[in-house]
Structures are given as structure tokens and as C-alpha cells.
Design an enzyme around this catalytic site. Structure first.
Site, PDB file in Angstrom:
ATOM      1  N   SER A  27       1.267  -0.993   0.058  1.00  0.00           N
ATOM      2  CA  SER A  27      -0.065  -0.243  -0.166  1.00  0.00           C
ATOM      3  C   SER A  27       0.476   0.842  -0.342  1.00  0.00           C
ATOM      4  O   SER A  27       2.125   1.789   0.733  1.00  0.00           O
ATOM      5  CB  SER A  27      -0.966   0.070   1.322  1.00  0.00           C
ATOM      6  OG  SER A  27      -0.651  -0.225   2.172  1.00  0.00           O
ATOM      7  N   GLY A  74      -0.550   4.390   0.132  1.00  0.00           N
ATOM      8  CA  GLY A  74      -1.472   5.786  -0.555  1.00  0.00           C
ATOM      9  C   GLY A  74      -1.878   6.450  -1.190  1.00  0.00           C
ATOM     10  O   GLY A  74      -2.948   5.648  -2.223  1.00  0.00           O
ATOM     11  N   ALA A  75      -1.597   7.275  -1.231  1.00  0.00           N
ATOM     12  CA  ALA A  75      -2.338   8.368  -1.950  1.00  0.00           C
ATOM     13  C   ALA A  75      -2.275   8.131  -3.913  1.00  0.00           C
ATOM     14  O   ALA A  75      -2.027   8.034  -4.611  1.00  0.00           O
ATOM     15  CB  ALA A  75      -2.267   9.973  -2.818  1.00  0.00           C
ATOM     16  N   GLY A 129      -1.017   4.774  -4.591  1.00  0.00           N
ATOM     17  CA  GLY A 129      -2.449   3.924  -4.901  1.00  0.00           C
ATOM     18  C   GLY A 129      -1.725   2.610  -4.187  1.00  0.00           C
ATOM     19  O   GLY A 129      -1.367   2.853  -3.552  1.00  0.00           O
ATOM     20  N   GLY A 159      -6.191   1.164   5.640  1.00  0.00           N
ATOM     21  CA  GLY A 159      -4.880   0.567   5.939  1.00  0.00           C
ATOM     22  C   GLY A 159      -6.006  -1.349   5.931  1.00  0.00           C
ATOM     23  O   GLY A 159      -5.596  -1.767   5.065  1.00  0.00           O
ATOM     24  N   ASP A 160      -6.494  -0.998   6.872  1.00  0.00           N
ATOM     25  CA  ASP A 160      -7.370  -2.211   7.131  1.00  0.00           C
ATOM     26  C   ASP A 160      -8.989  -2.262   6.086  1.00  0.00           C
ATOM     27  O   ASP A 160      -9.162  -3.635   6.151  1.00  0.00           O
ATOM     28  CB  ASP A 160      -7.978  -1.455   8.809  1.00  0.00           C
ATOM     29  CG  ASP A 160      -6.826  -1.682   9.621  1.00  0.00           C
ATOM     30  OD1 ASP A 160      -6.020  -2.289   9.929  1.00  0.00           O
ATOM     31  OD2 ASP A 160      -7.811  -0.621  10.503  1.00  0.00           O
TER      32      ASP A 160
END
Length: 320
Positions: free
Chosen positions: A227, A229-230, A232, A258-259
Site C-alpha cells: 500500500s 497511500g495516495a 495507490g 489500511g485495514d
């Protein structure tokens, strides 16, 4: 949502928490900060994953280790979302974590260590876990470990579930992540910082990040999801990378994003979707998560419409 052959899933939260979340104009480190509004709600990574999955339509059983003294908010959450409660209760109170959210979406986390778990409590949980393995095939083990539960204990549980042909999605950090990786779960979801932590070095560019993630696949882990974040999500399966790019969102809070991504990846597996459809949905659901307060599926129709806008493509590695 679409029907599926088997919607049963178990989420494991060994160190649940009540999250005290406060919104404030600015965090003044070393002096007074005034909170505009606040909420206290049950959390812990596995609990968050369970809530999202239940709201999507999965048949979720939660287990882990829960303090008796402040269990009521957890019991209410499980009842409200038709989640089967298989937590092992122990003496004491589950921890309270503090999350301070600023207008730009930046979150300052103050995470407390949690209860101390006795050997008898740990063995009671282990018995519960393997009892659930008699009737479930997909497990999500997520979050930190309380005192009394070692990374080696966690790795042993993953190994035993593997022996029973169960699929384990594992999301943790630090020593727990390192030990869990060595136990070869079915899917891991580190972010870039956790990957660097595992590799023991600073990751300076995208190619290096991909190379480090590929080391996890070489250990035998079938699915490595990174992951960003912004920026992708990256997903490695069968030596093939896919990447997704989310739409730009107005960030309200990154708590639980994230969950939510883990829950969406799990949902795609339950639905037996192909990789592209799963990644589109997971990216859309986690993008929507940062645009709302609290963890949960608030605007499913919006999310489904957003999936068509998610760009998913093979990863082009520079220099290759």
C-alpha cells in the site's frame, strides 16, 4: 453484494483497543492542544477489518484476546454488525489509543502497549483459533501483539494454519511482521515504511521497493500487496505485478484506510473475483475510507461507481 460460495471469514485481533479520536485545528507539541470533537470506539486492525467485511456482507467471526473490564463497546459493535464473537476474555482492560487528526488529514497516533497476557490465556486463545479452523478456511491476522504473546507465537499459529490448508492474510509490523513473513502466510500487506523496516535499509526508489517486495515472494508468499497511500496499491502474484491508481480524494482522516484495504482484498477472495476486479474494488474502498470519519462502508454505491474510474495496469519496471 454478489452471492458467493463461502462468505465465512475469521479475523484475529490479539491486541484490540478503544480508539480515542480527536479532531483539532493544530497539534501543538509540548504545549496545550484543544480538541474540537472526539469519539471513543472499538478498534484494533482485525476488529476494523471485521466491521468492513460484515458491512459488505461477509459472515465474520472475530477472535483474539479481549479485556473483560471494558468489553461492552466491542460487544455492542459485534451485535450491531451481526459479527460472531469468539474472543477469549481475560482479566483487565483493553488498551486505549489516542489518535489526533488535523485538518490536512495528518494523524498523530499514541499507541499504548495493552494488557499482559498469561500463558493460560494464550493457550486458551490458541485452542479457540484451531477450533475455528475446523469450520473456516480464510483467516485475517492483523495488528500488534500484546505483552505475553511473542512474534514466535504468532508465526507458529500461521504455520499451523498453513498445515491445515487455510489461507492466512497477515498484516502487522516490526518484529511481528518479520516473524510472520518467515511463516509464509497466503497474503501480506506491508506499506513502504514496513518494507524498508523488514529489509533493514532505506528504500530510495520504486525499483528498489519492487525488488524488496519480490524477496517476500521468493520466500513462498503467494500474494504481496504494497500500500502506497495516495499513490495507490501494488500487487505481486505469480511473478506478475499489478498497480492501481486511486482518484484524488479530499482527505478527512487516514485512520483505518489500511485495514479497509485488507478487508477489500479479503472480500475479493471470498467473491472469487479476478485480480483486476479485486484491486479496483480494494483501491476504491480504501480511497473512500480517507474521505470519511471512522471505519466502515458508508457509501457503497459511490464506491461501486468509483471502481470504473480506478486505473489498473501491469507494472513497468524502469530499465527492463
Amino acid at each position: 453484494m454478489m452471492p458467493s460460495v463461502n462468505l465465512n471469514v475469521v479475523t484475529v485481533t490479539l491486541n484490540p483497543a478503544l480508539d480515542l479520536t480527536g479532531n483539532l485545528d493544530q497539534l501543538n507539541v509540548g504545549s496545550v492542544s484543544r480538541v474540537d470533537n472526539s469519539s471513543l470506539h472499538p478498534a484494533g486492525k482485525g476488529v476494523n477489518v471485521a466491521k468492513v467485511l460484515a458491512q459488505l456482507g461477509a459472515k465474520v467471526t472475530v477472535t483474539g484476546i479481549l479485556g473483560r473490564d471494558n468489553q461492552e463497546p466491542f460487544c455492542q459493535l459485534f451485535a450491531d454488525n451481526n459479527i460472531t464473537d469468539a474472543f477469549v476474555r481475560v482479566e483487565g482492560a483493553s488498551r486505549i489509543n489516542v489518535k489526533l487528526v488535523e485538518p490536512n488529514g495528518q494523524v498523530s497516533d499514541i499507541n499504548f502497549p495493552g494488557m499482559s497476557v498469561s500463558e493460560s490465556d494464550r493457550l486458551a486463545f490458541e485452542k479457540q483459533l484451531f477450533s475455528l479452523a475446523d469450520s473456516h478456511d480464510l483467516f485475517v491476522i492483523a495488528g500488534s501483539l500484546p505483552r505475553g504473546v511473542t512474534p514466535e507465537h504468532c508465526a507458529k499459529w500461521i504455520t499451523e494454519l498453513n498445515k491445515r490448508n487455510k489461507k492466512v492474510i497477515f498484516d502487522s509490523s516490526k518484529e511481528a511482521l518479520n516473524a510472520g513473513i518467515d511463516a509464509v502466510p497466503w497474503l501480506v500487506k506491508p506499506n513502504d515504511e514496513e518494507l524498508a523496516d523488514w529489509a533493514g535499509k532505506v528504500i530510495t526508489d520504486r525499483n528498489e521497493l519492487l525488488a524488496v517486495a519480490e524477496q517476500l515472494a521468493l520466500k513462498g508468499i503467494p500474494n504481496v500487496v504494497v500500500s502506497l497511500g495516495a499513490q495507490g496499491v501494488l500487487w505481486l502474484q505469480d511473478n506478475k505485478w499489478l498497480q492501481s491508481v486511486p482518484p484524488k480524494m479530499k482527505i478527512v482522516s487516514t485512520v483505518g484506510a489500511g485495514d479497509t484495504l485488507v478487508a477489500a482484498m479479503c472480500w475479493g477472495e471470498l467473491q472469487q473475483w479476478d485480480r483486476t476486479k479485486t484491486l479496483r474494488f480494494a483501491t476504491a474502498l480504501s480511497a473512500q475510507a480517507v474521505a470519511q470519519v471512522g471505519v466502515g462502508v458508508e457509501h457503497l454505491e459511490t464506491i461501486l461507481n468509483m471502481t470504473d474510474l480506478i486505473e489498473v495496469s501491469p507494472v513497468q519496471i524502469e530499465g527492463n
